[in-house]
Design an enzyme around this catalytic site. Structure first.
Site, PDB file in Angstrom:
ATOM      1  N   SER A 181       0.831  -1.210   0.000  1.00  0.00           N
ATOM      2  CA  SER A 181       0.000   0.000   0.000  1.00  0.00           C
ATOM      3  C   SER A 181       0.870   1.266   0.000  1.00  0.00           C
ATOM      4  O   SER A 181       1.577   1.504  -0.969  1.00  0.00           O
ATOM      5  CB  SER A 181      -0.970  -0.076   1.181  1.00  0.00           C
ATOM      6  OG  SER A 181      -1.910   0.953   1.126  1.00  0.00           O
ATOM      7  N   ASP A 206      -4.724   8.515  -0.155  1.00  0.00           N
ATOM      8  CA  ASP A 206      -4.793   8.962   1.230  1.00  0.00           C
ATOM      9  C   ASP A 206      -5.108  10.439   1.362  1.00  0.00           C
ATOM     10  O   ASP A 206      -4.980  11.210   0.427  1.00  0.00           O
ATOM     11  CB  ASP A 206      -3.469   8.642   1.932  1.00  0.00           C
ATOM     12  CG  ASP A 206      -3.231   7.146   1.992  1.00  0.00           C
ATOM     13  OD1 ASP A 206      -4.208   6.384   1.910  1.00  0.00           O
ATOM     14  OD2 ASP A 206      -2.057   6.744   2.108  1.00  0.00           O
ATOM     15  N   HIS A 233      -4.919  -0.543  -4.020  1.00  0.00           N
ATOM     16  CA  HIS A 233      -6.350  -0.696  -3.693  1.00  0.00           C
ATOM     17  C   HIS A 233      -7.220  -0.190  -4.838  1.00  0.00           C
ATOM     18  O   HIS A 233      -8.240   0.471  -4.608  1.00  0.00           O
ATOM     19  CB  HIS A 233      -6.712   0.056  -2.401  1.00  0.00           C
ATOM     20  CG  HIS A 233      -5.759  -0.128  -1.263  1.00  0.00           C
ATOM     21  ND1 HIS A 233      -5.614  -1.332  -0.614  1.00  0.00           N
ATOM     22  CD2 HIS A 233      -4.887   0.731  -0.657  1.00  0.00           C
ATOM     23  CE1 HIS A 233      -4.692  -1.186   0.355  1.00  0.00           C
ATOM     24  NE2 HIS A 233      -4.244   0.045   0.326  1.00  0.00           N
TER      25      HIS A 233
END
Lengths: 233, 233
Positions: free
Chosen positions: A122, A137, A159
């Site tokens: 990630s 984010d 993701h």
């Protein structure tokens, strides 16, 4: 020399931490008995100690020692003397801010490019790309630069979610956001779905896992790349 | 002096541009016949001209003239001489980068604090807060600072989504992200749902629309604030 694994996620839905990558991780770190864990991304704000314990617990199951980077008084020495690295997920802005503040971003890159094994999940995969500008984010802190290690010559969107995942009330889809990135940048982007990872061995860069990835290039229609394909621009 | 409207969105699902805010906008700009439109956020990468036309078309329906800020050779003069402002949504990073590059962020704030009416939607509302660090946008460009106008003493998270909107495969919820922000910052955050707006008249700051907003403060459980309540920290 490169020996790198950049994964979309650490944990599959319903799975346990790093478990789906276990055999890959054993292979990646086969010639290493201690790994430096970089806990700076602090998912949900957990402490560096707590996060390192989580990594340590997994690596104990494959007989590898883990030291948290924050445990060293001189972090630059820790990076230089390391046998291999694992950067965990969390908030990419936090991670990148601290790596730049401690002057570690390019030092880490140089050590990885000597052939030391590197595992990222990630946010830890975001920093393997050219810059962190395709993170998902929230910008909870201000890093001194968005530049990252550039271990590969593209950016990663971890993701990655397909258009169909979104309801109309959810606003911009991931595709819309990545296209906005490409309106301002030339760097190709790999939309890496959960359970997929990128494996780099020297000059060979391959998409692994069972799913295709969605590839975004400037002035091209996005396209799917099949699992086990080579990634090359 | 403040006469400010900060909306979560420009367009409700199934609605047309700014239509749900029409009577509010008429009231806000009642003593103004020309508005400066700030098109820098460029949703989906549309041009400044195209974006300004979209705003112009709406404001023509209420007999107000619109000039795009990019149409002026000296943008600082345009801000100083303006009667009122509208900043459209899009990418907050793009918007903030350009406002800082052109030295407009604090000049715009100063003009708004003289009492000139200001309308913001989405990214245009984010810049009314203390900083842009609770935006939902992708960091497609690097602004020289995340600081914004601070027209109000809190941050806004526009397009706020409830936990239940997310499926398990979608990763961090909006709440998780805002809590991460509060692990690093002290600034309260208003989770502003679609169709909600904040109306500021001098010292009075009120939540408007028909829905409650979710309020996040450091070291407190998040709580709901009813529509038409005063916002005060």
């Amino acid at each position: 020399m490169r020996d790198i694994l950049l994964a979309s996620t650490s944990t599959l839905l319903g799975g346990t931490y790093l478990n789906y990558l276990k055999s890959e991780i054993i292979e990646l770190f086969k010639s290493v008995d201690e790994i430096i864990f970089i806990p700076y991304a602090r998912p949900s704000g957990i402490s560096h100690d707590e996060y390192t314990e989580k990594a340590r617990s997994f690596f104990a199951s494959i007989n590898k020692k883990v030291k948290g980077l924050h445990e060293f008084s001189t972090v630059t020495d820790a990076i230089k003397n390391a046998q291999g690295f694992f950067t965990g997920g969390g908030n990419t802005f936090l991670l990148v801010k601290q790596l730049h503040e401690h002057k570690l971003m390019y030092m880490l890159r140089d050590e990885v490019l000597k052939g030391k094994p590197y595992l990222g999940c990630s946010a830890g995969s975001n920093i393997g790309g050219m810059n962190m500008q395709t993170t998902n984010d929230m910008p909870i802190v201000y890093p001194s630069s968005f530049e990252t290690m550039g271990l590969v010559d593209f950016n990663i969107n971890p993701h990655f979610l397909d258009e169909a995942t979104y309801t109309k009330s959810m606003g911009e889809t991931r595709e819309t956001r990545i296209k906005e990135f490409l309106s301002q940048n030339q760097i190709p982007v790999i939309g890496l779905r959960e359970g997929s990872w990128i494996r780099v061995k020297n000059d060979l860069v391959k998409l692994e896992g069972s799913l295709p990835a969605k590839i975004f290039e400037k002035d091209k229609e996005p396209y799917e790349l099949a699992a086990h394909s080579e990634i090359s621009f």
